[in-house]
Design a protein around this motif. Sequence first.
Motif, mmCIF file in Angstrom:
data_model
loop_
_atom_site.group_PDB
_atom_site.id
_atom_site.type_symbol
_atom_site.label_atom_id
_atom_site.label_comp_id
_atom_site.label_asym_id
_atom_site.label_seq_id
_atom_site.Cartn_x
_atom_site.Cartn_y
_atom_site.Cartn_z
ATOM 1 N N VAL A 166 1.278 -21.901 -9.511
ATOM 2 C CA VAL A 166 0.380 -21.252 -9.987
ATOM 3 C C VAL A 166 1.365 -20.080 -10.256
ATOM 4 C CG1 VAL A 166 -1.541 -20.025 -10.326
ATOM 5 C CG2 VAL A 166 -1.892 -21.875 -8.366
ATOM 6 N N VAL B 3 -0.569 -25.232 -11.789
ATOM 7 C CA VAL B 3 -2.241 -24.155 -12.754
ATOM 8 C C VAL B 3 -1.510 -23.172 -13.340
ATOM 9 C CG1 VAL B 3 -3.803 -22.892 -11.856
ATOM 10 C CG2 VAL B 3 -3.660 -25.274 -10.697
ATOM 11 N N TYR C 64 -3.859 -16.873 -4.837
ATOM 12 C CA TYR C 64 -3.495 -17.762 -4.697
ATOM 13 C C TYR C 64 -3.208 -17.938 -3.260
ATOM 14 C CZ TYR C 64 0.006 -14.910 -6.625
ATOM 15 O OH TYR C 64 1.243 -14.169 -6.733
ATOM 16 N N ASN D 149 -2.954 -20.000 -15.821
ATOM 17 C CA ASN D 149 -3.924 -19.047 -15.544
ATOM 18 C C ASN D 149 -3.582 -18.017 -17.267
ATOM 19 O OD1 ASN D 149 -6.150 -20.106 -14.312
ATOM 20 N ND2 ASN D 149 -4.919 -19.501 -12.038
ATOM 21 N N GLN E 87 -10.940 -21.902 -9.081
ATOM 22 C CA GLN E 87 -9.742 -22.819 -9.016
ATOM 23 C C GLN E 87 -9.962 -24.236 -8.009
ATOM 24 O OE1 GLN E 87 -7.698 -25.976 -9.289
ATOM 25 N NE2 GLN E 87 -6.175 -23.963 -9.184
ATOM 26 N N ASP F 243 -7.240 -19.285 -6.979
ATOM 27 C CA ASP F 243 -6.616 -20.549 -7.120
ATOM 28 C C ASP F 243 -6.753 -20.784 -5.614
ATOM 29 O OD1 ASP F 243 -6.246 -21.158 -10.300
ATOM 30 O OD2 ASP F 243 -5.307 -19.436 -10.213
#
Lengths: 253, 448
Positions: free
Chosen positions: B302, B273, B294, B275, B239, B267
């Motif tokens: 995130v 974000v 990340y 997930n 991502q 990420d």
Amino acid sequence: MLSIRNLQASVDGKPILKGLSLEIGKGEVHAIMGPNGSGKSTLAHILAGRDGYQVTGGEVIYRGKDLLDMPTEERAREGVFLAFQYPVEIPGVSNIYLLKAALNAVRKHRGEGELDAMDFLKLVKERMKLVEMDEQFLYRPVNEGFSGGEKKRNEILQMAVLQPSLGILDETDSGLDIDALRVVANGVNALRGPERSLMVVTHYQRLLDYIVPDHVHVLAGGRIVKSGDRSLALELERRGYGWIEDELRATGS
Amino acid sequence: MEAAAEIKDHYRSDFERLRDGLPGGRIPWMKRRREAALARFAAQGFPTVRDEAWKYTDTGVIARRTFTTASPPARAALARGDLAAFTIPGLDCHRLVFVDGRIAPELCDLDALPAGAAVGGLAAALEGDAAGVEKLLGRLADDDGNGFAALNTAFMTDGVCLRLADGVALERPVHVLHLSTADTDGTAVHPRNLVALGRGSRAVLIETYAGLREAAGLTNVQSEVLLGEGAELEHYKLQQESAKTFHIADTGVHVPAGARYRAHGIDAGGRLVRNGVRVRIDGAGAECELNGLYVLAGRQHVDNHTVIDHLKPDGVSREFFKGVLEGHARSVFSGKVIVHPDAQHTDARQTNHNLLLSENAEADTRPQLEIYADDVKCAHGATVGQLDPDALYYLQSRAIDEDAARSLLIYAFANDVIGRLSLEPVRSYLERTLTERLLHGRRVEDLI
């Protein structure tokens, strides 16, 4: 090579070194012995440049320069090397990567070019033989999962690659069995030479059977209280440290 | 919670606008599902921090805006040359490209697929094999669980549809590019991915989510992964959307006996974000491995939210998530592992480590183990911390300057996850791109 003059240092306001003086000449091997808590490791780390110590007096002159004024990495580039008592594990950084980064930093400082990959590998493999290390250790993360003996050998390997002018060995014998001790000592001895001085910090005489010092000093209560030749180490082994502390008390110092 | 009336009206009218043009628009069951999903969304709305599963991720910034689903482009929006920025050098792969949620056939490479492999867009699969898709689509979606998933089912445009018959090994990986071209805020795409592997078949799927421009759009993904017994999927999700984009993804995975699911979620982009990964370990000896990394800065947020249900004996699950946070970045890791009464000899392990490089960064980590079987091995570990001063000192004592030592340790921390990826080209690609980001443009080679 190294002149320590009346060095005083404390940790969290507690004095550890209380006026330590020591002269190490070029090519000499000096052993620093002393009871636990006498300040041996503190001395080693102050010379190498660890944070967290307050130097409250005295000075350290290394090859004509004020050592304590240099950042940690500059001391290393100038040829000071500390072999750690407890080498740090660094997951994710391979041994060979660290060796290369360190050697190139030192070479750059000396005005030498970086070694190309082939020459570097050749040099490292040759030095590994000194400490009988298997090549697989090059590709493992620095010290991660290494046994006590492997960590110490790795320290000596780094020293062999970096070729310092002043090597400080902090309790290199701790945690080693007799075979590992012999291997490590052989590696150190191979690095002795007229241009390289060594400071060997140890609690036990045992290491000095293998790395024979030119001078032996006793560090107690934050100062060098006795200096002599190798026979002093043997006497310490026979009589322990108690008598030195008794002598100190008797002279009122 | 009921969606605010005007928001509900917005999505209803957007749906009316698009309805006939959405894939499967003439297929009755598909129409019914879309309508039902829209009604579910209207009823439940977007999740709020009052929902336990969304406690640390406030989606109010999404709920307060109105996102309009991207219309099909009038002409090809991208040329092949535009893909270079998103492809992985040295990766020999099949390629699928979706632009603003719809397939761009002229950019795809699907040559030399083996017999028994059907790889393409979901919209095309609905046209060509509606009955086949009907049996698979929606089985693992989270429509009842959260409003985003319901919205995806209502609006889904396209996505990868990867189906393998029994015993098919797809040797070359499938790289799926989900690219957004929006240059104004408020555009939504709803990619829908469907993976169904037959018994003993195996595949590698790499998904890249990226935007060509900086815009506050919404990427709302729903993926379903159905594995047959003994099947293996390695699933990468990269991502790298713009720092303004909202990216909400949910993946439902079914892992039966002897099957193996390995996921790597990386990420680097996005403003907010999420997930979500839900895995059902539903057969003896089923395995799953979820790895995540990340790398966040600025005000990025995130949230990795995983739920692993161990339903049958002898299952293995591994989770390994790491994050590096700078600026005001925020991360959340919630790892729920439920070991059901039948799932004896489950072996579950979970790790989450966070490296905070700024005083204003924040990481929340929440392991949650619920164990209803008595003979199991479950372990978890989590840390939130700064760079190790001892390691910094050690490197400096080896002639490496402080700045380089810090960079090296940050790189090493992140590389721990990248090193777990099986595909060398993906590993090199991420090492390069993430390292540049971590080290502010410097390369690792510059450090040595």
